[in-house]
Design a protein around this motif. Sequence first.
Motif, mmCIF file in Angstrom:
data_model
loop_
_atom_site.group_PDB
_atom_site.id
_atom_site.type_symbol
_atom_site.label_atom_id
_atom_site.label_comp_id
_atom_site.label_asym_id
_atom_site.label_seq_id
_atom_site.Cartn_x
_atom_site.Cartn_y
_atom_site.Cartn_z
ATOM 1 N N ALA A 1 0.835 -1.201 0.000
ATOM 2 C CA ALA A 1 0.000 0.000 0.000
ATOM 3 C C ALA A 1 0.870 1.252 0.000
ATOM 4 N N GLY A 2 1.963 1.207 0.766
ATOM 5 C CA GLY A 2 2.884 2.346 0.817
ATOM 6 C C GLY A 2 3.558 2.597 -0.518
ATOM 7 N N MET A 3 3.926 1.503 -1.218
ATOM 8 C CA MET A 3 4.565 1.651 -2.529
ATOM 9 C C MET A 3 3.597 2.266 -3.541
ATOM 10 N N PHE B 1 -0.319 1.880 -8.354
ATOM 11 C CA PHE B 1 -0.629 3.293 -8.131
ATOM 12 C C PHE B 1 -1.834 3.420 -7.217
ATOM 13 N N SER B 2 -1.787 4.441 -6.384
ATOM 14 C CA SER B 2 -2.935 4.792 -5.562
ATOM 15 C C SER B 2 -3.034 6.317 -5.519
ATOM 16 N N PHE B 3 -4.172 6.836 -5.974
ATOM 17 C CA PHE B 3 -4.370 8.294 -6.006
ATOM 18 C C PHE B 3 -5.428 8.749 -5.003
ATOM 19 N N ARG B 4 -5.833 7.845 -4.115
ATOM 20 C CA ARG B 4 -6.959 8.153 -3.212
ATOM 21 C C ARG B 4 -6.620 9.212 -2.178
ATOM 22 N N HIS B 5 -5.453 9.085 -1.570
ATOM 23 C CA HIS B 5 -5.091 10.021 -0.497
ATOM 24 C C HIS B 5 -3.678 10.551 -0.760
ATOM 25 N N TYR B 6 -3.612 11.842 -0.935
ATOM 26 C CA TYR B 6 -2.290 12.487 -1.087
ATOM 27 C C TYR B 6 -1.776 12.816 0.314
ATOM 28 N N ASP B 7 -0.710 12.149 0.716
ATOM 29 C CA ASP B 7 -0.178 12.286 2.075
ATOM 30 C C ASP B 7 0.719 13.523 2.160
ATOM 31 N N PHE B 8 0.120 14.665 2.532
ATOM 32 C CA PHE B 8 0.873 15.923 2.592
ATOM 33 C C PHE B 8 1.934 15.889 3.703
ATOM 34 N N LYS B 9 1.635 15.185 4.792
ATOM 35 C CA LYS B 9 2.605 15.084 5.884
ATOM 36 C C LYS B 9 3.861 14.351 5.419
ATOM 37 N N LEU B 10 3.669 13.246 4.686
ATOM 38 C CA LEU B 10 4.813 12.487 4.160
ATOM 39 C C LEU B 10 5.574 13.315 3.128
ATOM 40 N N MET B 11 4.838 14.056 2.290
ATOM 41 C CA MET B 11 5.504 14.882 1.287
ATOM 42 C C MET B 11 6.342 15.971 1.947
ATOM 43 N N ARG B 12 5.829 16.564 3.030
ATOM 44 C CA ARG B 12 6.616 17.578 3.760
ATOM 45 C C ARG B 12 7.896 16.963 4.314
#
Length: 516
Positions: free
Chosen positions: A87-89, A222-233
Amino acid sequence: MKKERGGRSLQGSQIKIGAILSYLSMGLSTVISLVYTPIMIQRLGDSEFGVYQTVLPIISYLNLLSFGLGSAYIRYYSRAKSADDKAGMAKLNGMFFLTYAVLGTLVLGIGFLLAGHGEIIFGKKLTADEIALGEKLLRIMTVNAALAFPISVFESHVTINEEYIFQKVVALGRQVLNPLIMIPLLILGYRSVTLTVVSLIFTAVSGVMNIAFCLVKLKMPFSFRHYDFKLMREMVGFTAFVFIGIVVDNLNWSVDRLLLAWIHGTTAVTVYTVAAQLNVYYQSFATAISNLLIPRVNRIVAEDRPIRELDRLFIRVGRLQFIFLGCIFWGFVAVGRTFVVLWGGDAKFEVDYAVTLLLFGATLWANIQMLGYEILRAKNMHKFSSLVYLIIALANIVLSIPLCMKWGVLGAAIGTAIATGAGMLIMNRYYRYRVGLDIPRFWLRIRHLVPAMLLPGLAAILAAVLLRPTGYGQIALVLCVFVAVYGGSMWLFGLDKYERELFSSPVQKILHRLKR
């Protein structure tokens, strides 16, 4: 256990074949450039070729908008893969594709904005026609750069899965076919605009191949359901200093052409480009090995293995790079003076002999430690190096301006050489005292190769002084003799057991197959 050994054996095979294909690709593209670059200079002329080369650094600056996120993708995907977090990948793939699509759009907007103000971007030394051409080329190259952003996600996925054979075959096809198509077009009278369009087509075709390989063969999730802004930061925090390092690299290797365009005009850019292009080839030979080992370095760090493993890898790769780059350096000493004049097509290019030797000499020592920076990234310890190189890059600009004004292309190279050398000295202390790499042992192992270079080095200097080849055939003959001397000296006095087996193993396999 057998499966694990089989997997490691397959990875090792991919790395070996990938390295062979890398050097084959570079060898072929270099040979083709012997024909391609002189034709390009002659057909386009100093003015148009100079404009073309002036636009390239601007595109390299636009590419900085990737913010170094590719290294974050490799680092975080390696962690998810090690933990078998499917799921993370999938989430990482979706996040990076969306991020790069947005950044590509941003590149497109900025590039077209800059293209609308060519008189400011290109300076007052260029004519109105040269500025108009520069604006047109900038627009086409901007589309190319913008398209490359989302495609890079798939290229990184191929790298992280260590599918080097596919990756290098695609790169080989692109590097060889591109100039082979462009040469006839130049001969037929097509100009720089056509060349940039052909390059754009190659980007699109290779991109489609990478996308198809990832989706069909690698089953890239691919998973486009949730964009993880915390991880991106968190990843942006990691890549902030990677980004600074990329900025620094671009400044050091492209600012010279812009300074020459502003101070001396397009002819100076054309002359300098010959040396700069040779230095690009020189550096590519260094990265051919280290780039293949980025996933392995990240895996060693992710699995928290002893620093000794990184040390062994660092020294082993450094010695191999020194062997290859030393051969190129001394080979250029032997025949470089005649080569640059023949390649450039005019006696004015003779200055590139000294310029190229300066750039080769300055980058040699930094190039053999390229794996060190990948170790820093994997360990998230690259902040210091990025800040150091930023200061060095700014010093390079300050140094290069007066040097460029006084000595032209030679002055620009001197500034870059000083900056590169200073950065390497500082980073060696950091590698030793903060990272824990055994730098004294690294240089001791490198020093063991130096005696094997004495005889080839002397032969190269004598060839440079006494011999003046008059054509490519004579240059090739001198180089064949030199490589034989260099190889023999290395085999007798330089190579260790591992390196002898590495070089002799492919030959033994070929001979074994021939005997069947």
